[in-house]
Design an enzyme around this catalytic site. Structure first.
Site, mmCIF file in Angstrom:
data_model
loop_
_atom_site.group_PDB
_atom_site.id
_atom_site.type_symbol
_atom_site.label_atom_id
_atom_site.label_comp_id
_atom_site.label_asym_id
_atom_site.label_seq_id
_atom_site.Cartn_x
_atom_site.Cartn_y
_atom_site.Cartn_z
ATOM 1 N N SER A 256 -11.786 -35.709 12.198
ATOM 2 C CA SER A 256 -12.944 -36.516 11.676
ATOM 3 C C SER A 256 -14.138 -35.104 11.478
ATOM 4 O O SER A 256 -15.374 -35.386 11.881
ATOM 5 C CB SER A 256 -13.597 -37.734 12.573
ATOM 6 O OG SER A 256 -12.519 -38.704 12.374
ATOM 7 N N HIS B 193 2.293 -31.802 12.293
ATOM 8 C CA HIS B 193 1.036 -32.582 12.203
ATOM 9 C C HIS B 193 1.524 -33.950 12.755
ATOM 10 O O HIS B 193 2.624 -34.511 12.595
ATOM 11 C CB HIS B 193 0.563 -32.756 10.734
ATOM 12 C CG HIS B 193 -0.676 -33.556 10.541
ATOM 13 N ND1 HIS B 193 -0.943 -34.921 10.646
ATOM 14 C CD2 HIS B 193 -1.835 -32.913 10.626
ATOM 15 C CE1 HIS B 193 -2.047 -35.052 10.426
ATOM 16 N NE2 HIS B 193 -2.829 -33.742 10.494
ATOM 17 N N GLU C 143 0.761 -36.904 11.923
ATOM 18 C CA GLU C 143 1.441 -37.568 10.800
ATOM 19 C C GLU C 143 2.940 -37.380 10.798
ATOM 20 O O GLU C 143 3.710 -38.499 10.572
ATOM 21 C CB GLU C 143 0.605 -37.734 9.740
ATOM 22 C CG GLU C 143 -0.816 -38.424 9.808
ATOM 23 C CD GLU C 143 -2.037 -37.792 9.054
ATOM 24 O OE1 GLU C 143 -1.638 -37.030 7.936
ATOM 25 O OE2 GLU C 143 -3.063 -38.201 9.478
ATOM 26 N N ASN D 4 -6.613 -29.815 5.137
ATOM 27 C CA ASN D 4 -5.511 -30.611 4.722
ATOM 28 C C ASN D 4 -5.588 -31.719 3.747
ATOM 29 O O ASN D 4 -6.252 -32.652 4.319
ATOM 30 C CB ASN D 4 -5.009 -30.956 6.146
ATOM 31 C CG ASN D 4 -3.443 -31.795 6.222
ATOM 32 O OD1 ASN D 4 -2.996 -31.845 5.124
ATOM 33 N ND2 ASN D 4 -3.134 -32.422 7.211
ATOM 34 N N LYS E 52 -3.572 -33.711 2.783
ATOM 35 C CA LYS E 52 -2.423 -34.677 2.809
ATOM 36 C C LYS E 52 -1.774 -35.241 1.595
ATOM 37 O O LYS E 52 -1.859 -34.428 0.805
ATOM 38 C CB LYS E 52 -3.134 -36.015 3.675
ATOM 39 C CG LYS E 52 -3.934 -35.266 5.089
ATOM 40 C CD LYS E 52 -4.121 -36.589 6.085
ATOM 41 C CE LYS E 52 -4.783 -35.616 7.305
ATOM 42 N NZ LYS E 52 -5.038 -36.887 8.328
ATOM 43 N N GLU F 57 -5.572 -31.643 17.672
ATOM 44 C CA GLU F 57 -6.053 -32.562 16.770
ATOM 45 C C GLU F 57 -5.616 -34.181 17.560
ATOM 46 O O GLU F 57 -4.425 -34.577 17.662
ATOM 47 C CB GLU F 57 -5.263 -32.775 15.290
ATOM 48 C CG GLU F 57 -5.438 -31.695 14.631
ATOM 49 C CD GLU F 57 -5.285 -32.210 13.158
ATOM 50 O OE1 GLU F 57 -6.220 -31.962 12.369
ATOM 51 O OE2 GLU F 57 -4.197 -32.593 12.676
ATOM 52 N N GLY G 273 -8.848 -39.387 11.081
ATOM 53 C CA GLY G 273 -9.147 -40.387 9.934
ATOM 54 C C GLY G 273 -9.962 -41.740 10.513
ATOM 55 O O GLY G 273 -9.954 -42.335 9.881
HETATM 56 P P1 13P Z 1 -9.623 -36.071 9.129
HETATM 57 O O1 13P Z 1 -10.342 -35.076 9.074
HETATM 58 O O2 13P Z 1 -9.328 -37.071 7.834
HETATM 59 O O3 13P Z 1 -9.818 -37.106 10.358
HETATM 60 O O4 13P Z 1 -8.196 -35.762 9.370
HETATM 61 C C1 13P Z 1 -7.860 -34.367 10.258
HETATM 62 C C2 13P Z 1 -6.570 -34.152 10.047
HETATM 63 O O5 13P Z 1 -5.345 -34.854 10.345
HETATM 64 C C3 13P Z 1 -6.181 -32.601 9.636
HETATM 65 O O6 13P Z 1 -5.121 -32.270 9.743
#
Ligand code: 13P
Length: 251
Positions: free
Chosen positions: A215, A97, A99, A9, A11, A169, A175
């Site tokens: 992560s 997601h 976010e 992803n 983002k 997740e 992150g």
């Molecule tokens: P990170 O791998 O940067 O922690 O992000 C995970 C994520 O949100 C994947 O959709």
């Protein structure tokens, strides 16, 4: 046998030039992805066509969107319709997601509508679920995740459920560099499979791929992927680097 899925992803990262550089840099590794494995790239909308063009000859690689709207068309400024994604060669979409839920107020009802619309357009949804740190500490993690799943999948047939992907997740691991331990990740992924078995059947639960995200990096991917109920990973930051993501794919 469930497929192993390695999804990246991106983002809101990578302009067109960076997208080209990243997918081109991954070409050799992507060309070697074996049977019963799938690598999924989830670029921003503006890089979808670049990515689908660059991977068009690769058998086990697909491009998914990071989000889509649940209506077919209309006055929905700023939204993207499923048919627009299909037209670009996109094969699925991340749905719900954290976010999207956190910054844009997406609810379980929204994820449910999006999943139904996606399936109607032959786009494979990756439904994201997960708890925040407070919910974990206060012992409400499991009911929360159960609700995200049952409301997100409401009205779907067992066959539909087996055709989608679920990604666990935990918000505190996204992150932050704080990956869940393999035991924590396995525990929740096993719980998600149990929720599916109770709501549908063991057969449906056994068919549905469940991913872990938060992560994930080259250094921990292998251990995570060895867990019995974890069928793949959804990678954020580490999917932006050719070296890291190549190692995760090979793990
Ligand atoms: P990170 O791998 O940067 O922690 O992000 C995970 C994520 O949100 C994947 O959709």
């Amino acid at each position: 046998m469930r497929q192993t899925i390695i999804a990246g992803n991106w983002k809101m990262h990578n302009d067109r030039a960076a997208a080209k550089e990243l997918v081109s840099g991954l070409q050799d590794v992507l060309a070697q992805v074996g049977d019963n494995r799938e690598v999924i790239l989830c670029p921003p909308y503006t890089d979808l066509e670049t990515a689908t063009t660059l991977i068009s000859k690769l058998a086990h690689v697909s491009v998914y969107a990071q989000n889509m709207f649940y209506e077919e068309k209309g006055a929905f400024t700023g939204e993207i319709a499923p048919s627009m994604l299909r037209e670009l060669g996109v094969k699925g979409s991340i749905i719900g997601h954290s976010e999207r839920r956190g910054y844009f107020g997406e609810t379980n009802l929204d994820t449910n509508k999006k999943i139904k619309t996606a399936l109607g357009h032959k786009l494979r949804p990756i439904l994201c679920v997960g708890e925040n740190e407070d919910q974990r500490v206060n012992g409400v993690m499991k009911p929360w995740i159960q609700m995200q799943i049952l409301e997100g999948l409401q009205g779907l047939s067992g066959e539909d459920v087996a055709s989608i992907v679920i990604a666990y997740e935990p918000l505190w691991a996204i992150g932050t560099g704080r990956t869940a331990t393999v035991e924590q990740a396995q525990e929740v992924c096993q719980y998600i499979r149990q929720v599916l078995a109770d709501a549908y059947s063991k057969e449906i639960a056994d068919k549905t791929p469940i991913l872990y995200g938060g992560s994930v990096k080259a250094a921990n991917a292998k251990d995570i992927l060895q867990q019995a109920d974890i069928d793949g990973v959804l990678v954020g930051g580490a999917s932006l680097k050719v070296d890291e993501f190549s190692q995760i794919i090979k793990a």
